[in-house]
Design an enzyme around this catalytic site. Sequence first.
Site, PDB file in Angstrom:
ATOM      1  N   ASP A 409      55.782  48.314  42.858  1.00 53.46           N
ATOM      2  CA  ASP A 409      54.722  47.490  42.283  1.00 53.46           C
ATOM      3  C   ASP A 409      53.424  47.615  43.077  1.00 53.46           C
ATOM      4  O   ASP A 409      53.433  47.756  44.306  1.00 53.46           O
ATOM      5  CB  ASP A 409      55.184  46.029  42.285  1.00 53.46           C
ATOM      6  CG  ASP A 409      54.166  45.077  41.706  1.00 53.46           C
ATOM      7  OD1 ASP A 409      53.846  45.222  40.515  1.00 53.46           O
ATOM      8  OD2 ASP A 409      53.695  44.200  42.442  1.00 53.46           O
ATOM      9  N   GLU A 462      53.584  52.184  40.149  1.00 53.86           N
ATOM     10  CA  GLU A 462      52.606  51.508  39.307  1.00 53.86           C
ATOM     11  C   GLU A 462      51.263  51.687  40.013  1.00 53.86           C
ATOM     12  O   GLU A 462      50.930  50.952  40.949  1.00 53.86           O
ATOM     13  CB  GLU A 462      52.925  50.030  39.148  1.00 53.86           C
ATOM     14  CG  GLU A 462      51.988  49.351  38.152  1.00 53.86           C
ATOM     15  CD  GLU A 462      51.635  47.922  38.505  1.00 53.86           C
ATOM     16  OE1 GLU A 462      51.058  47.239  37.649  1.00 53.86           O
ATOM     17  OE2 GLU A 462      51.921  47.496  39.632  1.00 53.86           O
TER      18      GLU A 462
END
Length: 731
Positions: A409, A462
């Site tokens: 993330d 990401e």
Amino acid sequence: MDLIKNALIGDVLNTHCSDPFGCLGLQESSSKKGLSLIVWQPEATAIRVLAIDADTELATMNQTSHKGLFSAHWPKESTRFHYRLEITYTDNSTFTMVDPYQFPNTTFVDPEHHQASLYKSQGAIRASAKVNDQLSIQGTRFAVYAPAARSISVVGDFNSWDGRTHPMSSNGDGIWRLFVPDINHGARYKFEIRAKNGDILPHRSDPYAQRIEQFPSFASVTCFDEKHQWQDEAWVKRPIEDIYEKPMSIYELHLGSWRRKGKNQPLTYLEIKDQLVPYIQEMGYTHVELLPITEYPFDGSWGYQPVGLYAVTSRFGTPEDFKALVDALHQANIGVIMDWVPAHFPADSHGLANFDGSKQYEYPDPKKGWHPEWNSLIYDFGKEHVVNYLISNAVYWLEEFHIDGLRVDAVASMLYLDYSREDGEWIPNKDGGNHNYEAIDFLRRLNETVYLNHPHCFTVAEESTAFSGVSKPTYMNGLGFGFKWNMGWMNDSLDYIKKDPIYRQHHQGELSFSMVYAFDEQFVLPISHDEVVHGKGSMITKMPGDTWQKFANLRAFSAYMYFHPGKKLNFMGNEFAQGQEWSHERSLDWHLLEIEYHKAQQTLSKDLNHLYQHETSLHYDHSHQGFEWISYDDNVNSILAFVRKAKDSDAHSVAVINFTPTPHDNYRIGVPKSGCYQVIINTDDDQYTGSNFNEKREYQTQTVNSHGRDQSIELHIPPLAGVLLKWLGDV
């Protein structure tokens, strides 16, 4: 009392002892006249010393001038021995325990481990202390890294959360250790830390805890239950394949809101297993991606503010239950990806923030260590113990829970020192730039560790910027990720599809531009949870037009996504056109499947997944050789046409997507080869609630030049629809 090391005893009495083994337990007299046993039990009124393997009394201890401090003495000829303590408390209750301060070897000898498996030596580890050839004492060895602490005690139900009774020991390497006998699976505990300035900090959860309770206790829990027997050997030992040339259709889900039961209660891991596995199989997804399942205190963070990276969230069951879910998915040939958050952590008082009274895990300067966008702390990637903590955590999930992939993330926030900061709010690197060299080195080391030791596993970034080489190997100066989310494709395509079709002719480039960079990285095309929250609306509500047009637009967009090069990711609910914007506090709107439009969208999603799995021309999506434009500039009609090609064969398919409600009876496109082209999916079919405009299923090529090709076909193109035609050769 000449046998007692007065300074250390004073530290024990004042709960700031760093060397309890220097004064507690059996001690040799400084005058060499025998052995003394020193015990500190502040609420005790009497203590008897018993043989460790019998009820034989070895001594009755005497209370010293200090309340709770007891001693006993044995003459010079005595040899060291092991023992139990029978303790009587002020309420006349008695309790028998094995004194931990007679086992220095078990406390101080670290289990063997590599830096990438630090979890095997820190935290709460099952251990045993050998008494003799016939007897070993089972218990738990606690170890916590806190180099700036003045003292640390382990507290829990086993000592009434009294920080006076189990002081831990430090040998100067920054790690505090203590073996506590008779603490087994399921014991609740935390660490009581006294900072250098003398302050006792709020009780800290164990950074390596494998289970943590929910509010209000947030207690760590010893976790030695190994009742789950893995049955996924065929999956974990499958031949290593080139995942870039295999279909990957990912179903992203939040475990707490996929489905609910009773009075809006989330399903358990075991209940999810029974319902999710057959659903994923039927729908044809190859992988599930779980929003963070590491422990987190605040439901509204969806797991992206974790406190407990080594603990499966206890909201839905035990670690063993979660293993059963992963195991069942693997037995159904479904891979498991987990969202992993090494970029930041919250400042909750029981977590890592200011852990030992100093900035052990976060950057000390808030210009580098505080994340203004998420109000959270940033790991100090320049500290070796932080890097080891994070990489060991990644390895832990791959090894202990058989996780197949880590979606990392917020990578962009790690790469850039000025991420979400204004001028003057960040600290440049040594070269004056905005790249965080320490985070870059960490990410490279992470990926090298994963791919070197776990060749079946992969990582996904990401990452929303144009940072070069995110999914390139580290030996090519890349970051080493296996894949990168294609945020540019996502933003451009969603901006396009939200427009009224009458205006799309002016924005054709928003769709075609993605092919300029489609092979610069190994991309995943994400329509994730972030696109259906915070006022963005669900996918179906983004679509313009009346009800029929909304669903037709969504079907055309779905086809475009599956025909486009790149792996696929869809958030739960997208597959059946979830009506409401997603909320973590309620179930998806499964009742919508009683409505024909929604059921038809689910059917299309299933058919696209199965088509994608079996149509080899759609698999070769990481090379220019697998893609060829036919027409990207028909702005007037808002039509895209392109070829998808299989590797090492002539097999190919032709994709045509019409983004307007205007059908075309005779739309000619050039094609690569002569022969027959068969429609293998058409999103305008009536089974998907389409208009069924194009009933023709096969087209024979004509020797008519079009789009710079000798061969062409004349198509019936339905409105707001995607069509894929497979080349059958000369039939």
